[in-house]
Motif scaffolding. Structure first.
Motif, PDB file in Angstrom:
ATOM      1  N   VAL A 167      -1.196  76.805  42.297  1.00 35.36           N
ATOM      2  CA  VAL A 167       0.264  76.738  42.350  1.00 35.36           C
ATOM      3  C   VAL A 167       0.696  77.335  43.689  1.00 35.36           C
ATOM      4  N   PRO A 168       1.208  76.518  44.631  1.00 39.55           N
ATOM      5  CA  PRO A 168       1.599  77.043  45.938  1.00 39.55           C
ATOM      6  C   PRO A 168       2.649  78.141  45.808  1.00 39.55           C
ATOM      7  N   PHE A 169       2.457  79.231  46.530  1.00 39.88           N
ATOM      8  CA  PHE A 169       3.426  80.331  46.444  1.00 39.88           C
ATOM      9  C   PHE A 169       4.664  80.046  47.286  1.00 39.88           C
ATOM     10  N   VAL A 170       4.564  79.166  48.277  1.00 40.51           N
ATOM     11  CA  VAL A 170       5.717  78.648  49.010  1.00 40.51           C
ATOM     12  C   VAL A 170       5.512  77.147  49.191  1.00 40.51           C
ATOM     13  N   LYS A 171       6.576  76.443  49.509  1.00 36.57           N
ATOM     14  CA  LYS A 171       6.499  74.995  49.700  1.00 36.57           C
ATOM     15  C   LYS A 171       7.161  74.619  51.010  1.00 36.57           C
ATOM     16  N   LEU A 172       6.410  73.940  51.871  1.00 30.98           N
ATOM     17  CA  LEU A 172       6.953  73.468  53.138  1.00 30.98           C
ATOM     18  C   LEU A 172       7.990  72.379  52.899  1.00 30.98           C
ATOM     19  N   ASP A 173       9.095  72.441  53.640  1.00 35.90           N
ATOM     20  CA  ASP A 173      10.160  71.448  53.500  1.00 35.90           C
ATOM     21  C   ASP A 173      10.028  70.376  54.582  1.00 35.90           C
ATOM     22  N   GLY A 214       8.391  82.043  47.201  1.00 35.42           N
ATOM     23  CA  GLY A 214       7.879  83.346  47.554  1.00 35.42           C
ATOM     24  C   GLY A 214       8.921  84.428  47.382  1.00 35.42           C
ATOM     25  N   ALA A 215       8.487  85.660  47.491  1.00 33.88           N
ATOM     26  CA  ALA A 215       9.387  86.800  47.373  1.00 33.88           C
ATOM     27  C   ALA A 215       9.855  87.248  48.750  1.00 33.88           C
ATOM     28  N   SER A 216      11.028  87.839  48.796  1.00 31.10           N
ATOM     29  CA  SER A 216      11.562  88.306  50.076  1.00 31.10           C
ATOM     30  C   SER A 216      10.692  89.393  50.692  1.00 31.10           C
ATOM     31  N   SER A 217       9.889  90.033  49.864  1.00 35.64           N
ATOM     32  CA  SER A 217       9.006  91.098  50.364  1.00 35.64           C
ATOM     33  C   SER A 217       7.721  90.550  50.990  1.00 35.64           C
ATOM     34  N   ASN A 218       7.457  89.261  50.813  1.00 33.06           N
ATOM     35  CA  ASN A 218       6.253  88.664  51.393  1.00 33.06           C
ATOM     36  C   ASN A 218       6.285  88.738  52.920  1.00 33.06           C
ATOM     37  N   ILE A 219       5.194  89.134  53.516  1.00 33.37           N
ATOM     38  CA  ILE A 219       5.007  89.056  54.962  1.00 33.37           C
ATOM     39  C   ILE A 219       3.952  87.980  55.198  1.00 33.37           C
ATOM     40  N   GLY A 228      12.300  81.920  55.085  1.00 31.88           N
ATOM     41  CA  GLY A 228      12.413  80.483  54.866  1.00 31.88           C
ATOM     42  C   GLY A 228      12.428  79.635  56.114  1.00 31.88           C
ATOM     43  N   GLN A 229      12.281  80.236  57.281  1.00 30.93           N
ATOM     44  CA  GLN A 229      12.256  79.445  58.507  1.00 30.93           C
ATOM     45  C   GLN A 229      11.551  80.200  59.623  1.00 30.93           C
TER      46      GLN A 229
END
Length: 252
Positions: free
Chosen positions: A116-122, A142-147, A169-170
């Protein structure tokens, strides 16, 4: 226990059976064959699932560190987005992993989970990216705390990395000017604290910012100008006509 000779060294290999069970359906890995070739261990397996389009994340572990960290000198059908099917192969280089003098009894284990991807490319639909140019990439999740770390890979080789990116997100991706032109590139987005959180983009090519033909063209044009100018000067000299601004002085 299966024994696999490695050149003139001895490496005893045991593969532990693995059964992956999720919800009410059975998913599992069946080992079909293990053999040694080119100083590497080849593990042929089948990944069984009733849903053929369900991706998995598979990793190979060894008993040398009590199955704590996944092996890194691996290639083939290992990592993320591995889909069910037979004839899958994991290739492991034990001597790259542990050094040329490695020779001991070792167990290997395949572990897996539904991916399950933790983020998804747009909308990352680039067929190619150009050296020396900047591209805005966006993603969700993803979470805002992710680096995050964003790396450029060519096949399985990392060629460039952008580290410690906030999960906003960018990001503006600057393609290095010296990166090699070619195909089979992709982005790898990962969480710098959780090695299981990895996402890959689709493959793309790297191209020159200025096409090679255009870089050569000005030289060709100058060459053509010289070529056409020389006959003109030659015919002027042979004609005997004087240059009115530089008349020829005739002396007796």
């Amino acid at each position: 226990m299966s024994t696999v000779p490695i050149l003139y060294k001895r490496l005893f290999l045991t593969l532990l059976g693995v059964v992956l069970v999720f919800s009410l359906q059975a998913q599992r890995v069946e080992i079909e064959e293990i053999y040694f070739e080119d100083a590497k261990i080849h593990i042929i397996y089948e990944l069984l699932d009733s849903k053929e389009d369900r991706p998995y994340q598979l990793k190979l572990y060894s008993s040398k560190d009590k199955f704590i960290s996944p092996l890194t000198a691996v290639s083939g059908d290992v990592g993320v987005e591995i889909y069910p099917g037979n004839g899958k192969v994991i290739i492991w280089d034990p001597f790259e992993e542990y050094g040329q003098d490695f020779s001991e009894e070792i167990n290997l284990e395949i572990r897996g989970r539904v991916y399950v991807p933790f983020v998804k490319l747009d909308d990352f639909n680039y067929e190619s990216l150009k050296r020396g140019k900047s591209y805005e990439i966006t993603w969700t999740g993803g979470a805002s705390s992710n680096i995050l770390n964003i790396a450029i890979y060519k096949g399985d080789n990392k060629v460039s990395v952008f580290q410690n990116i906030a999960n906003v997100g960018q990001y503006t991706l600057d393609i290095p000017k010296k990166i090699e032109v070619g195909k089979n590139y992709r982005l790898r987005i990962s969480d710098n604290k959780n090695k299981d959180d990895v996402v890959y983009s689709k493959e793309f090519a790297i191209k020159r910012k200025i096409p090679l033909a255009l870089q050569i063209a000005p030289v060709a044009v100058i060459g053509a100008g010289v070529y056409f100018l020389l006959p003109y000067l030659q015919s002027e000299e042979e004609s005997g006509f004087e240059d009115p601004e530089n008349p020829t002085t005739i002396t007796n």
